[in-house]
Enzyme design. Structure first.
Site, PDB file in Angstrom:
ATOM      1  N   PRO A  37      10.349   2.371  -0.245  1.00 60.27           N
ATOM      2  CG  PRO A  37       8.465   1.455   0.806  1.00 60.27           C
ATOM      3  CD  PRO A  37       9.692   2.286   1.071  1.00 60.27           C
ATOM      4  CD  GLU A  38       9.378   6.619  -0.406  1.00 64.57           C
ATOM      5  OE1 GLU A  38       9.432   7.358   0.584  1.00 64.57           O
ATOM      6  OE2 GLU A  38      10.169   5.646  -0.566  1.00 64.57           O
ATOM      7  CB  VAL A  39       9.832   3.518  -7.308  1.00 61.50           C
ATOM      8  CG1 VAL A  39      10.680   4.780  -7.310  1.00 61.50           C
ATOM      9  CG2 VAL A  39      10.625   2.326  -6.804  1.00 61.50           C
TER      10      VAL A  39
ATOM     11  NE  ARG B  14       3.670   0.594  -1.042  1.00 66.28           N
ATOM     12  CZ  ARG B  14       4.119  -0.641  -1.177  1.00 66.28           C
ATOM     13  NH1 ARG B  14       4.041  -1.239  -2.361  1.00 66.28           N
ATOM     14  NH2 ARG B  14       4.625  -1.311  -0.157  1.00 66.28           N
TER      15      ARG B  14
END
Length: 254
Positions: free
Chosen positions: A129-131, A133
């Protein structure tokens, strides 16, 4: 209490446990430092053949501890230690097995995917889910692209949706899906299979797998680290991490 536990199961098999159950084994500078050291120390043991990585408590690992990640003074040190840890896992001559349950998310999914073999409990949630954040999953992408193919990688990274263990197995991110109570026994079963092989032949096989790629794991991680740090220092990362910690929706500005 140490945040990484080392248990010598047999002279040839060591279990390394992430041990921050109260934070779902979220990755801090301390945990990463201890994990990297544990892998290197274990790899240096003369009779060692297999490492099993697992998480204490309700989850394998939920990625960077975003409370600590909000401290920009630690961004470089944490990013470099993530890179060092992934390289240590990816380049050890030992066979590495991830025994995963609950959740393996972001950096946790990266640690899982850096291992040679993955056993996941039914119902485990896995994702990047990095994008959402304001971050770039550059470091873990090194291993993800080797395993799932470009189409699946784009889907996982662009959508940021978590997938279950069964879907992860379909796309090659997980080798076995078993009941929660059977995860460690399945990991140990694979470890015993590994021990039937000749040590030198297994080491050479691991080395050749890496060399068959046009760039090594270390070269890929070094390149990814540049992108990761650019994102960590951006306004988007500041907003995304703050939104997560404040339990609100991020306010992106184009």
């Amino acid at each position: 209490m140490p945040v990484v536990l080392i248990e010598k199961q047999t002279p040839q098999i060591t279990v390394i446990s992430l041990n921050r159950p109260e934070r779902r084994n979220a990755l801090t500078l301390e945990l990463l430092t201890q994990l990297c050291a544990a892998i290197k120390v274990t790899s240096g043991q003369p009779d060692e053949r297999v490492i099993i990585l697992r998480g204490s408590g309700a989850a394998f690992c939920t990625g960077l501890d975003l409370r600590e990640a909000a401290d920009q003074t630690k961004a470089h040190a944490t990013a470099e230690m993530v890179a060092n840890t992934l390289i240590a896992i990816g380049q050890t001559h030992l066979v590495t097995i991830a025994a995963v349950h609950g959740a393996a998310v972001a950096g946790g999914a990266g640690i899982m995917s850096a291992c040679d073999f993955v056993v996941a409990a039914q119902g485990t949630k896995i994702g990047y889910p990095e994008v959402r954040r304001g971050l770039v999953a550059g470091l873990v992408m090194t291993f993800l692209r080797r395993q799932v193919g470009e189409r699946n990688m784009r889907e996982l990274l662009f959508s940021s949706e978590l997938i279950d263990a069964e879907r992860a197995k379909e796309i090659g991110l997980v080798n076995r899906v078993v009941a929660r109570d059977d995860v460690m026994s399945e990991a140990q079963k694979f470890a015993e299979s590994v021990l039937q092989g000749a040590p030198g032949a297994l080491t050479q096989t691991k080395r050749l797998i890496d060399e068959l790629w046009w760039r090594s794991v270390k070269e890929d991680v070094d390149l990814a680290l540049k992108y990761h740090l650019q994102a960590r220092e951006s306004g988007e990362a500041h907003e995304g991490i703050a939104a997560f910690n404040e339990k609100r929706k991020a306010k992106w500005v184009k």
